[in-house]
Design a protein around this motif. Sequence first.
Motif, PDB file in Angstrom:
ATOM      1  N   LYS A  25       0.835  -1.197   0.000  1.00 53.27           N
ATOM      2  CA  LYS A  25       0.000   0.000   0.000  1.00 53.27           C
ATOM      3  C   LYS A  25       0.877   1.257   0.000  1.00 53.27           C
ATOM      4  O   LYS A  25       0.569   2.245  -0.641  1.00 53.27           O
ATOM      5  N   TYR A  26       1.998   1.179   0.760  1.00 50.55           N
ATOM      6  CA  TYR A  26       2.991   2.258   0.787  1.00 50.55           C
ATOM      7  C   TYR A  26       4.361   1.654   0.494  1.00 50.55           C
ATOM      8  O   TYR A  26       4.660   0.552   0.961  1.00 50.55           O
ATOM      9  N   LEU A  27       5.179   2.388  -0.243  1.00 49.21           N
ATOM     10  CA  LEU A  27       6.510   1.906  -0.596  1.00 49.21           C
ATOM     11  C   LEU A  27       7.481   3.061  -0.530  1.00 49.21           C
ATOM     12  O   LEU A  27       7.188   4.158  -1.022  1.00 49.21           O
ATOM     13  N   PHE A  28       8.622   2.798   0.085  1.00 55.97           N
ATOM     14  CA  PHE A  28       9.630   3.830   0.232  1.00 55.97           C
ATOM     15  C   PHE A  28      10.843   3.466  -0.603  1.00 55.97           C
ATOM     16  O   PHE A  28      11.320   2.337  -0.561  1.00 55.97           O
ATOM     17  N   ARG A  29      11.348   4.440  -1.340  1.00 56.23           N
ATOM     18  CA  ARG A  29      12.493   4.195  -2.203  1.00 56.23           C
ATOM     19  C   ARG A  29      13.654   5.099  -1.798  1.00 56.23           C
ATOM     20  O   ARG A  29      13.453   6.294  -1.553  1.00 56.23           O
ATOM     21  N   LYS A  30      14.828   4.510  -1.758  1.00 52.39           N
ATOM     22  CA  LYS A  30      16.025   5.307  -1.510  1.00 52.39           C
ATOM     23  C   LYS A  30      16.584   5.767  -2.843  1.00 52.39           C
ATOM     24  O   LYS A  30      16.317   5.172  -3.890  1.00 52.39           O
ATOM     25  N   GLU A  31      17.390   6.793  -2.817  1.00 54.22           N
ATOM     26  CA  GLU A  31      18.017   7.313  -4.025  1.00 54.22           C
ATOM     27  C   GLU A  31      18.797   6.212  -4.729  1.00 54.22           C
ATOM     28  O   GLU A  31      19.522   5.443  -4.096  1.00 54.22           O
ATOM     29  N   GLN A  64      17.769   3.503  -6.077  1.00 53.54           N
ATOM     30  CA  GLN A  64      17.237   2.158  -5.881  1.00 53.54           C
ATOM     31  C   GLN A  64      16.107   1.874  -6.869  1.00 53.54           C
ATOM     32  O   GLN A  64      15.320   2.763  -7.180  1.00 53.54           O
ATOM     33  N   ASN A  65      16.062   0.633  -7.349  1.00 53.04           N
ATOM     34  CA  ASN A  65      14.915   0.185  -8.127  1.00 53.04           C
ATOM     35  C   ASN A  65      13.889  -0.437  -7.172  1.00 53.04           C
ATOM     36  O   ASN A  65      14.275  -1.145  -6.233  1.00 53.04           O
ATOM     37  N   VAL A  66      12.630  -0.186  -7.414  1.00 54.39           N
ATOM     38  CA  VAL A  66      11.579  -0.818  -6.608  1.00 54.39           C
ATOM     39  C   VAL A  66      10.517  -1.374  -7.545  1.00 54.39           C
ATOM     40  O   VAL A  66      10.300  -0.847  -8.635  1.00 54.39           O
ATOM     41  N   THR A  67       9.851  -2.440  -7.081  1.00 55.90           N
ATOM     42  CA  THR A  67       8.836  -3.090  -7.905  1.00 55.90           C
ATOM     43  C   THR A  67       7.496  -3.069  -7.202  1.00 55.90           C
ATOM     44  O   THR A  67       7.391  -3.450  -6.032  1.00 55.90           O
ATOM     45  N   LEU A  68       6.488  -2.632  -7.938  1.00 57.92           N
ATOM     46  CA  LEU A  68       5.121  -2.599  -7.446  1.00 57.92           C
ATOM     47  C   LEU A  68       4.376  -3.793  -8.034  1.00 57.92           C
ATOM     48  O   LEU A  68       4.444  -4.050  -9.244  1.00 57.92           O
ATOM     49  N   VAL A 117       9.992   0.697 -10.885  1.00 57.04           N
ATOM     50  CA  VAL A 117      10.387   2.092 -10.963  1.00 57.04           C
ATOM     51  C   VAL A 117      11.905   2.114 -10.831  1.00 57.04           C
ATOM     52  O   VAL A 117      12.456   1.741  -9.784  1.00 57.04           O
ATOM     53  N   THR A 118      12.581   2.496 -11.879  1.00 54.21           N
ATOM     54  CA  THR A 118      14.048   2.413 -11.880  1.00 54.21           C
ATOM     55  C   THR A 118      14.670   3.693 -11.349  1.00 54.21           C
ATOM     56  O   THR A 118      13.983   4.718 -11.178  1.00 54.21           O
ATOM     57  N   SER A 119      15.967   3.642 -11.128  1.00 55.34           N
ATOM     58  CA  SER A 119      16.697   4.812 -10.632  1.00 55.34           C
ATOM     59  C   SER A 119      16.693   5.935 -11.664  1.00 55.34           C
ATOM     60  O   SER A 119      16.978   7.091 -11.339  1.00 55.34           O
ATOM     61  N   ALA A 120      16.358   5.616 -12.908  1.00 54.87           N
ATOM     62  CA  ALA A 120      16.303   6.637 -13.953  1.00 54.87           C
ATOM     63  C   ALA A 120      15.077   7.541 -13.826  1.00 54.87           C
ATOM     64  O   ALA A 120      15.040   8.620 -14.419  1.00 54.87           O
ATOM     65  N   GLN A 121      14.118   7.117 -13.025  1.00 50.56           N
ATOM     66  CA  GLN A 121      12.921   7.936 -12.803  1.00 50.56           C
ATOM     67  C   GLN A 121      13.254   8.909 -11.673  1.00 50.56           C
ATOM     68  O   GLN A 121      13.306   8.532 -10.498  1.00 50.56           O
ATOM     69  N   GLY A 157      -4.335   0.883  -5.348  1.00 54.16           N
ATOM     70  CA  GLY A 157      -3.224   1.816  -5.497  1.00 54.16           C
ATOM     71  C   GLY A 157      -2.061   1.567  -4.554  1.00 54.16           C
ATOM     72  O   GLY A 157      -2.210   0.956  -3.490  1.00 54.16           O
ATOM     73  N   THR A 158      -0.889   2.024  -4.967  1.00 51.30           N
ATOM     74  CA  THR A 158       0.331   2.014  -4.148  1.00 51.30           C
ATOM     75  C   THR A 158       0.889   3.425  -4.127  1.00 51.30           C
ATOM     76  O   THR A 158       1.070   4.035  -5.177  1.00 51.30           O
ATOM     77  N   ARG A 159       1.167   3.918  -2.922  1.00 51.73           N
ATOM     78  CA  ARG A 159       1.768   5.251  -2.808  1.00 51.73           C
ATOM     79  C   ARG A 159       3.266   5.078  -2.644  1.00 51.73           C
ATOM     80  O   ARG A 159       3.730   4.426  -1.695  1.00 51.73           O
ATOM     81  N   LEU A 160       4.025   5.659  -3.555  1.00 51.95           N
ATOM     82  CA  LEU A 160       5.489   5.557  -3.540  1.00 51.95           C
ATOM     83  C   LEU A 160       6.076   6.865  -3.044  1.00 51.95           C
ATOM     84  O   LEU A 160       5.730   7.945  -3.549  1.00 51.95           O
ATOM     85  N   LEU A 161       6.953   6.746  -2.050  1.00 47.04           N
ATOM     86  CA  LEU A 161       7.600   7.910  -1.464  1.00 47.04           C
ATOM     87  C   LEU A 161       9.108   7.727  -1.505  1.00 47.04           C
ATOM     88  O   LEU A 161       9.612   6.604  -1.405  1.00 47.04           O
ATOM     89  N   VAL A 162       9.822   8.828  -1.669  1.00 49.77           N
ATOM     90  CA  VAL A 162      11.285   8.776  -1.733  1.00 49.77           C
ATOM     91  C   VAL A 162      11.877   9.233  -0.413  1.00 49.77           C
ATOM     92  O   VAL A 162      11.505  10.277   0.108  1.00 49.77           O
ATOM     93  N   LEU A 163      12.796   8.412   0.123  1.00 50.58           N
ATOM     94  CA  LEU A 163      13.447   8.766   1.383  1.00 50.58           C
ATOM     95  C   LEU A 163      14.589   9.733   1.131  1.00 50.58           C
ATOM     96  O   LEU A 163      15.269   9.658   0.100  1.00 50.58           O
TER      97      LEU A 163
END
Lengths: 111, 112
Positions: free
Chosen positions: B9-15, B17-21, B78-82, B106-112
């Motif tokens: 439901k919530y996902l946190f991404r570090k600079e 980093q690739n993340v998959t929803l 969502v790749t590091s290129a985004q 839905g998934t809410r993506l946030l950047v740390l």
Amino acid sequence: GNSVTQMEGPVTLSEEAFLTINCTYTATGYPSLFWYVQYPGEGLQLLLKATKADDKGSNKGFEATYRKETTSFHLEKGSVQVSDSAVYFCALYDNFNKFYFGSGTKLNVKP
Amino acid sequence: DGGITQSPKYLFRKEGQNVTLSCEQNLNHDAMYWYRQDPGQGLRLIYYSQIVNDFQKGDIAEGYSVSREKKESFPLTVTSAQKNPTAFYLCASSIGGIETQYFGPGTRLLVL
């Protein structure tokens, strides 16, 4: 190209007031038209649809008529409730597996 | 119950980093879609797939990738290129050639 334009919000109404949210479209061919509703933090839910000219979609007291001559699909409800507060999206389907959404109109209904 | 599920439901991404929803549907729908929604804005199409092992770019595909190895699954990476990934991501499906789309929560993506 295909596109959907809907009135900017927010729209603020008192309970039991009449609602109209305008939607016009640009499309080649004969698209299908939709209204979706989104409650805070959730995905979109289909509210109603119409697949050809002069069709009227209706659900939960909401109505919209597919007007080809004016390329419009305006959403109406005779008496809104506080629970209708949400964001409403107008959309079209181009019959080639692509959908186009308007920018959304936020509705606030006050008791 | 038939429907579309998205996780997390919530996902946190570090600079960097690739993340998959995740997006899964048990509606037996052929077509699946990924949209991005920014605050106060409408939906923008990222990718869509009409059949297994086939997908097409939408309007804002740069910095994203997808796969469609199974009919019921359509993960979005969502790749590091985004560079501006913070948004609400919505997955949808439809019976190919028949128009109504059904959406996941839905998934809410946030950047740390």
